[in-house]
Design an enzyme around this catalytic site. Structure first.
Site, PDB file in Angstrom:
ATOM      1  N   CYS A 325      10.470 -10.795 -25.016  1.00  0.00           N
ATOM      2  CA  CYS A 325       9.242 -10.348 -24.362  1.00  0.00           C
ATOM      3  C   CYS A 325       8.014 -10.972 -25.030  1.00  0.00           C
ATOM      4  CB  CYS A 325       9.172  -8.823 -24.342  1.00  0.00           C
ATOM      5  SG  CYS A 325       8.025  -8.185 -23.085  1.00  0.00           S
ATOM      6  N   HIS A 423      14.462  -6.712 -22.079  1.00  0.00           N
ATOM      7  CA  HIS A 423      14.703  -5.800 -23.193  1.00  0.00           C
ATOM      8  C   HIS A 423      16.124  -5.234 -23.077  1.00  0.00           C
ATOM      9  CE1 HIS A 423      10.615  -5.659 -24.754  1.00  0.00           C
ATOM     10  NE2 HIS A 423      10.168  -5.546 -23.519  1.00  0.00           N
TER      11      HIS A 423
END
Length: 486
Positions: A325, A423
């Site tokens: 991310c 994630h």
């Protein structure tokens, strides 16, 4: 409602354990945290964002995570400001002072969620935040007794004996509550006890005599218990096994969703370390750049700490780098924040190891995902929480192919650097094994973080059933004048 005498007293853990106990007894239970402040979050089934602890509690209860479980989430972007998320969606970026003024409006969202949960579930387990005795936060409180008074619910107080001062914490907290607040406290739970319980008994007797309230139980210190951290980084490592791969990750000032690294931290063949500010960076086979709530500022911090020079040497000798991310965004040429979504508007050069650029836009991408790694056909399940839109030549070599037809992430031409927005990338055992193989450890021991999480929730529930007088607690709750009535 479970309130704690301090942060990290065990509120999240007790709610998760009670949720699993009651779910095993056939009850439909919902967890609820009116206001949470955390950079670890999860995506819900209804496409919103809640604190990671409430997602874990939902798992414990056997229900799908929902934005009503955590209607107000604060994600700090500085020491005095935070992104305010209401019912799973970004509402505003507010200073601490402005948010204090906004609390009456936030309370409306809290009570709307509460009313829906009370209507739809047999029971609701509420978790407070911090301590109810924080005098400076009592005005307009929506997280502890302020909520309990409006919703009219009974409260139990939990305190952590492992830190010391448990009797002072409990008695002092009671002394600082108002008369009406004290009247709704049912009793106490003492958490993380190790030693001879007989040596504690005189203290328990004194506490009950002093306060007139029961101690419902003393929970033991459960060594090696794995539950997703709400916010603080857990520096503990797995024990046993032989180290076959060394992995490290920097503790960014605004690190987010650091639970992504738990599969490495808990793997018996991986020597994993978090590297904090000012600490020497040790040699490693794999460096993981984690998520960040303030990518531009955290990039500046990395450079100040000498990580850019370290990573150049690391890659020169064939080491691997994985960005998750915000860490993925750092690996490109530029990160631009024209609207000031994570601080002051501006841009900065990235580390330059992936041929891509990222622009932070106003709309946050929130979705649960499933797919496969391109390293090997290894399955993965995860979620996306990010503001950035990423473009560039590197995207033609994706790291992930999602089941919805999209490609995600990138791998460098030399295969040493990779990144993704997903994630939970390594939570699936196949994906974890593929990442470890890419990093240099073939035929790794299979580790299923999901199975470990479930087993530890059952272990926690077993401890609660063994060490808490649940019959007395449930009876006190149902007969208390502040118990909700239909």
């Amino acid at each position: 409602m479970v309130q704690g005498t301090t942060s990290d007293a065990g509120k999240s853990t007790l709610v998760a354990g009670l949720a699993r106990v009651l779910a095993r007894r056939g009850m439909r239970i919902a967890p609820f945290k009116p206001q949470n402040m955390a950079l670890n979050s999860a995506v819900t089934a209804d496409g919103g964002e809640i604190g990671r602890a409430q997602a874990l509690q939902a798992l414990a209860a056997g229900v799908e995570p929902h934005t009503d479980f955590n209607p107000v989430l604060l994600k700090p972007s500085s020491d005095i400001g935070a992104q305010v998320i209401i019912h799973g969606k970004v509402h505003a970026q507010l200073s601490a002072r402005d948010y204090h003024e906004y609390k009456p409006v936030a309370m409306q969202a809290v009570m709307a969620s509460w009313q829906r949960l009370v209507r739809d579930f047999e029971g609701v387990l509420v978790e407070g935040a911090g301590s109810p005795a924080e005098i400076n936060l009592r005005d307009r409180d929506i997280a502890n007794m302020g909520f309990a008074e409006v919703a009219d619910v009974p409260v139990i107080l939990i305190a952590d004996i492992d830190k010391g001062g448990v009797f002072a914490h409990l008695v002092g907290t009671m002394a600082l509550l108002s008369e009406s607040e004290r009247a709704r406290v049912l009793g106490f739970v003492i958490n993380r006890f190790r030693g001879d319980i007989g040596l504690l008994q005189s203290g328990l007797d004194w506490l009950e005599a002093r306060t007139g309230l029961p101690v419902f139980g003393v929970l033991p210190y459960l060594h090696g218990l794995f539950l997703d951290a709400e916010d603080a980084i857990d520096g503990s490592q797995s024990s046993g096994g032989q180290t076959r791969l060394r992995a490290i990750s920097p503790v960014l000032p605004r690190v987010s969703n650091h639970t992504d690294l738990d599969p490495l931290r808990l793997h018996p063949e991986v020597d994993f370390s978090w590297v904090g500010p000012g600490q020497p960076v040790p040699p490693a086979d794999l460096v993981v750049l984690p998520g960040s709530k303030s990518v531009i500022n955290d990039l500046a911090w990395l450079r100040q700490q000498g990580w850019d020079a370290y990573l150049q040497r690391h890659l020169r000798y064939g080491g691997k780098v994985l960005g998750l991310c915000g860490g993925y965004q750092m690996l490109g040429h530029w990160v631009r924040d024209p609207h000031g979504m994570e601080g002051e508007p501006g841009q900065t050069q990235g580390l330059g190891w992936l041929d891509l650029d990222t622009t932070l836009e106003r709309n946050k991408h929130l979705r649960q995902v499933a797919g496969s790694l391109t390293l090997t056909p290894a399955r993965l399940n995860g979620y996306e929480i990010h503001l950035g839109v990423t473009t560039g030549e590197a995207l033609t070599r994706p790291l992930v192919r999602l089941d919805d037809g999209r490609a995600d992430g990138a791998i460098s031409e030399d295969g040493l650097v990779a990144g993704t927005y997903v994630h939970g990338l390594m939570d699936h055992p196949e994906a974890l094994a593929a990442v470890l193989s890419w990093a240099g450890m073939a035929e790794a021991v299979t580790e299923d973080i999901g199975a470990r999480r479930e087993a530890d929730l059952d272990r926690l529930a077993d401890a609660i059933e063994s060490h808490l007088d649940l019959g007395r607690l449930l009876q006190a709750s149902s007969s208390h004048p502040h118990s909700p009535r239909e």
